[in-house]
Design an enzyme around this catalytic site. Structure first.
Site, PDB file in Angstrom:
ATOM      1  CD  GLU A 204      -1.479  -0.074   3.646  1.00  0.00           C
ATOM      2  OE1 GLU A 204      -2.545  -0.671   3.465  1.00  0.00           O
ATOM      3  OE2 GLU A 204      -1.194   0.444   4.748  1.00  0.00           O
ATOM      4  CG  HIS A 239       5.895   0.827  12.172  1.00  0.00           C
ATOM      5  ND1 HIS A 239       5.710   2.011  11.492  1.00  0.00           N
ATOM      6  CD2 HIS A 239       6.846   0.149  11.488  1.00  0.00           C
ATOM      7  CE1 HIS A 239       6.527   2.031  10.449  1.00  0.00           C
ATOM      8  NE2 HIS A 239       7.230   0.924  10.428  1.00  0.00           N
ATOM      9  NE  ARG A 296      -5.519  -6.597  20.184  1.00  0.00           N
ATOM     10  CZ  ARG A 296      -4.830  -5.485  20.332  1.00  0.00           C
ATOM     11  NH1 ARG A 296      -5.011  -4.744  21.407  1.00  0.00           N
ATOM     12  NH2 ARG A 296      -3.983  -5.081  19.417  1.00  0.00           N
TER      13      ARG A 296
HETATM   14  P1  ADP Z   1      -0.256  -3.403  13.360  1.00  0.00           P
HETATM   15  O1  ADP Z   1      -1.175  -4.545  13.120  1.00  0.00           O
HETATM   16  O2  ADP Z   1       1.145  -3.816  13.503  1.00  0.00           O
HETATM   17  O3  ADP Z   1      -0.757  -2.503  14.444  1.00  0.00           O
HETATM   18  P2  ADP Z   1      -1.066  -1.277  11.508  1.00  0.00           P
HETATM   19  O4  ADP Z   1      -1.540  -1.501  10.120  1.00  0.00           O
HETATM   20  O5  ADP Z   1      -2.089  -0.922  12.499  1.00  0.00           O
HETATM   21  O6  ADP Z   1      -0.281  -2.581  11.973  1.00  0.00           O
HETATM   22  O7  ADP Z   1       0.074  -0.160  11.468  1.00  0.00           O
HETATM   23  C1  ADP Z   1       0.850   0.164  12.598  1.00  0.00           C
HETATM   24  C2  ADP Z   1       1.487   1.533  12.414  1.00  0.00           C
HETATM   25  O8  ADP Z   1       2.311   1.567  11.229  1.00  0.00           O
HETATM   26  C3  ADP Z   1       0.507   2.667  12.218  1.00  0.00           C
HETATM   27  O9  ADP Z   1       0.061   3.186  13.436  1.00  0.00           O
HETATM   28  C4  ADP Z   1       1.335   3.667  11.434  1.00  0.00           C
HETATM   29  O10 ADP Z   1       2.195   4.392  12.267  1.00  0.00           O
HETATM   30  C5  ADP Z   1       2.186   2.795  10.549  1.00  0.00           C
HETATM   31  N1  ADP Z   1       1.562   2.578   9.211  1.00  0.00           N
HETATM   32  C6  ADP Z   1       0.763   1.557   8.841  1.00  0.00           C
HETATM   33  N2  ADP Z   1       0.368   1.685   7.560  1.00  0.00           N
HETATM   34  C7  ADP Z   1       0.915   2.824   7.100  1.00  0.00           C
HETATM   35  C8  ADP Z   1       0.895   3.518   5.823  1.00  0.00           C
HETATM   36  N3  ADP Z   1       0.238   3.037   4.778  1.00  0.00           N
HETATM   37  N4  ADP Z   1       1.594   4.678   5.720  1.00  0.00           N
HETATM   38  C9  ADP Z   1       2.302   5.152   6.768  1.00  0.00           C
HETATM   39  N5  ADP Z   1       2.356   4.555   7.977  1.00  0.00           N
HETATM   40  C10 ADP Z   1       1.687   3.402   8.145  1.00  0.00           C
HETATM   41  P1  ADP Z   2      -2.709  -1.864  20.814  1.00  0.00           P
HETATM   42  O1  ADP Z   2      -2.916  -2.417  19.433  1.00  0.00           O
HETATM   43  O2  ADP Z   2      -3.683  -2.348  21.830  1.00  0.00           O
HETATM   44  O3  ADP Z   2      -2.562  -0.410  20.810  1.00  0.00           O
HETATM   45  P2  ADP Z   2      -0.113  -3.084  20.694  1.00  0.00           P
HETATM   46  O4  ADP Z   2      -0.002  -2.885  19.229  1.00  0.00           O
HETATM   47  O5  ADP Z   2       1.008  -2.629  21.552  1.00  0.00           O
HETATM   48  O6  ADP Z   2      -1.355  -2.397  21.335  1.00  0.00           O
HETATM   49  O7  ADP Z   2      -0.387  -4.627  20.934  1.00  0.00           O
HETATM   50  C1  ADP Z   2      -0.904  -5.099  22.161  1.00  0.00           C
HETATM   51  C2  ADP Z   2      -0.229  -6.356  22.587  1.00  0.00           C
HETATM   52  O8  ADP Z   2      -0.510  -7.399  21.705  1.00  0.00           O
HETATM   53  C3  ADP Z   2       1.264  -6.285  22.662  1.00  0.00           C
HETATM   54  O9  ADP Z   2       1.657  -7.099  23.731  1.00  0.00           O
HETATM   55  C4  ADP Z   2       1.713  -6.860  21.335  1.00  0.00           C
HETATM   56  O10 ADP Z   2       3.004  -7.393  21.439  1.00  0.00           O
HETATM   57  C5  ADP Z   2       0.663  -7.914  21.117  1.00  0.00           C
HETATM   58  N1  ADP Z   2       0.320  -8.181  19.718  1.00  0.00           N
HETATM   59  C6  ADP Z   2      -0.491  -7.461  18.935  1.00  0.00           C
HETATM   60  N2  ADP Z   2      -0.657  -8.051  17.736  1.00  0.00           N
HETATM   61  C7  ADP Z   2       0.078  -9.171  17.762  1.00  0.00           C
HETATM   62  C8  ADP Z   2       0.321 -10.241  16.826  1.00  0.00           C
HETATM   63  N3  ADP Z   2      -0.238 -10.286  15.623  1.00  0.00           N
HETATM   64  N4  ADP Z   2       1.140 -11.228  17.207  1.00  0.00           N
HETATM   65  C9  ADP Z   2       1.697 -11.221  18.422  1.00  0.00           C
HETATM   66  N5  ADP Z   2       1.491 -10.271  19.345  1.00  0.00           N
HETATM   67  C10 ADP Z   2       0.708  -9.267  19.023  1.00  0.00           C
END
Ligand code: ADP
Ligand code: ADP
Ligand code: MG
Length: 498
Positions: A204, A239, A296
């Site tokens: 993306e 991130h 969740r």
């Molecule tokens: P995760 O499942 O690891 O939380 P997310 O898709 O929610 O993955 O993305 C985590 C973080 O990565 C976002 O909060 C943002 O900071 C960054 N991010 C994700 N997608 C994009 C994008 N298309 N452009 C810029 N930053 C991104």
């Molecule tokens: P939130 O999404 O609630 O803002 P985080 O991205 O920090 O918080 O994730 C919450 C918790 O879940 C953390 O302990 C993170 O390591 C774990 N976690 C989230 N997604 C995954 C995944 N796909 N695999 C393993 N651990 C995950």
């Protein structure tokens, strides 16, 4: 949908979130069962619960992720519901299904909703039929390197390669130019395979200066859905969020409503019930794009509780019992402002490298508008096996500035020695002009932070300490000891001695 009263909850988690859930259960007159691994035998969540059961050795896959063992404990102890917290089994559709098959209530959405939203590609496809803006990119897995290059060129660099099954900020790579795409594709795919057991990746547009703003939703099993406004989560490292607040400093009421309604569209696309979070990325023009849905309770849920007056865990339990939501969208109002800092055992001076070690000193802040959700006590070790989060420090104020000043005051009161934490960095961020003005994005750390900046602060402290030491020495000559009026040695004196 018939209602079923929950009398005993097992919390399939550890640390702060296990205690957070048990607190509400206790307030509702519900019995609590903790599970723990060998590494957590003397943890506060174990002591807090009415009953506690050891479910295995320290590594999570042998304890906190051991589905059959956890279900057996429920059957033995007559547990009627499982709360999974966040992380561990909270987004595991197989677990939710197994639990239901044994006649136990899973406090969360249906296994189908978990499955669809747990996969970023499946989620994008489900949402496609609803009026929800998406980040420009493809909605299918890409494995062919030539195709990847074509797609990236069409979208325009920079692009982001993302693991469909990724989470916790892992499984993402930014690609700046066509020469790098093949190598980065291969790397992301193999990392995704080993970390998530699924090598599907997609591409993306990488939004260069985005904000991360998410919407909290609640839905019941009768089809009622509401949004509880936004959380601003742009201050991140790797991130992953480290400071969150509600409301966001930049949303207008119109934008808030548009994002709230889009979030409800996402929830409808998977027949959602329970508490959930729809994450968006927001660009400079305040255009917002759907990122993913977390099915969740979220780490940062307390800021929403503070500004809405709702206990999200209580709502989750009522929903799981089959009750209808007791309020409507128009009943919800934002009151005041709340901030949260995540206190991780990490060294901000070493690129936020996680640390293990002992909480030699551990004194939490108190007073008006301060909430600490934690799961450790003084003298305890932070185990290497799990997430390095020690606690969450939350403040509430009548407005953003009061919440911010209160947070700075609370950080000052928070006394942790024995290991590095993110507290110093958080104080730095909260005092930064970009944060104060509200003009910041997810690159805050890269743009504004250098490890030396934390040293400057210490130098200042050192100067004061030296001056104070000289003064105390003088006083000592006069009075023969350096104990203060309240009978306690001054903190400065102790530091001088270190
Ligand atoms: P995760 O499942 O690891 O939380 P997310 O898709 O929610 O993955 O993305 C985590 C973080 O990565 C976002 O909060 C943002 O900071 C960054 N991010 C994700 N997608 C994009 C994008 N298309 N452009 C810029 N930053 C991104
Ligand atoms: P939130 O999404 O609630 O803002 P985080 O991205 O920090 O918080 O994730 C919450 C918790 O879940 C953390 O302990 C993170 O390591 C774990 N976690 C989230 N997604 C995954 C995944 N796909 N695999 C393993 N651990 C995950
Ligand atoms: Mg996310």
């Amino acid at each position: 949908m018939s209602e079923r009263k929950i009398k005993k909850i097992l919390v399939a988690n550890r640390g702060e979130i296990a205690i957070r859930v048990m607190r509400t259960a206790r307030e509702m007159g519900i019995q609590t069962v903790a599970i723990f691994s060998d590494a957590d035998a003397s943890s506060p969540h174990v002591k807090y619960a009415d009953e506690a059961v050891n479910v295995g050795p320290a590594p999570s896959n042998k304890s906190y992720l051991n589905m059959d063992k956890i279900i057996d404990v429920c059957l033995e102890l007559n547990v009627d519901a499982i709360h999974p917290g966040y992380g561990f089994l909270s987004e595991n559709a197989t677990f939710a299904k197994k639990v239901a098959e044994k006649g136990i209530i899973f406090i969360g959405p249906s296994p189908e909703a978990i499955e669809v939203m747990g996969d970023k590609l499946a989620a994008k496809n489900a949402v496609a039929e609803y009026d929800v803006p998406m980040v420009p990119g493809v909605n299918h897995a890409v494995a062919d390197l030539k195709e990847a290059k074509e797609i990236a060129e069409e979208i325009g660099f920079p692009v982001l390669i993302k693991a469909s099954a990724g989470g916790g900020g892992k499984g993402m790579r930014v690609v700046e130019n066509p020469e790098e795409i093949e190598e980065q594709m291969q790397r992301t795919m193999s990392e995704a395979e080993s970390a998530f057991g699924d090598k599907s990746v997609f591409i993306e547009k990488f939004i260069t200066s985005p904000r991360h703003i998410e919407i909290q939703i609640l839905g019941d099993m009768h089809g009622n859905l509401v949004y509880l406004f936004e959380r601003e989560c742009s201050i991140q490292r790797r991130h992953q969020k480290v400071i969150e607040e509600a409301p966001s400093a930049i949303l207008t009421p119109e934008k808030r409503k548009a994002m709230g309604e889009a979030a409800l569209g996402v929830a409808k696309s998977c027949g959602y019930y329970g508490a959930g979070t729809v994450e968006f990325i927001v660009d400079e023009n305040l255009d917002f794009f759907f990122l993913e849905m977390n099915t969740r309770l979220q780490v940062e849920h307390p800021v929403t509780e503070e500004i809405t007056g709702k206990d999200l865990v209580k709502e989750q339990i009522y929903i799981a019992e089959g009750k209808a939501l007791s309020f409507k969208q128009e009943d919800l109002k934002i009151i005041g402002h709340s901030m949260e800092v995540r206190v991780y055992a990490e060294n901000p001076k070493e690129n936020f490298l996680p640390e293990t070690g002992r909480l030699v000193t551990y004194k939490v802040p108190q007073g008006p508008g301060v909430r600490v959700d934690d799961g450790f006590e003084e003298g305890m070790d932070i185990p290497i096996y799990y997430d390095p989060m020690i606690s969450k420090l939350i403040t509430f104020g009548a407005n953003r500035e009061q919440a911010r000043m209160r947070m700075l005051r609370a950080i000052e009161e928070y006394d942790i020695t024995g290991l590095s934490t993110t507290l110093d960095f958080c104080a730095f961020a909260l005092k930064h002009d970009a944060f104060i003005s509200g003009k910041f994005d997810t690159r805050f750390v890269q743009t504004h932070f250098k490890p030396e900046m934390l040293d400057t602060h210490n130098e200042e402290e050192e100067q004061i300490a030296i001056a104070l030491a000289a003064y105390l020495l003088e006083e000592k000559k006069k009075t023969s000891n350096a104990v203060g009026k309240d009978g306690q040695m001054s903190k400065w004196k102790l530091r001088v001695n270190q």
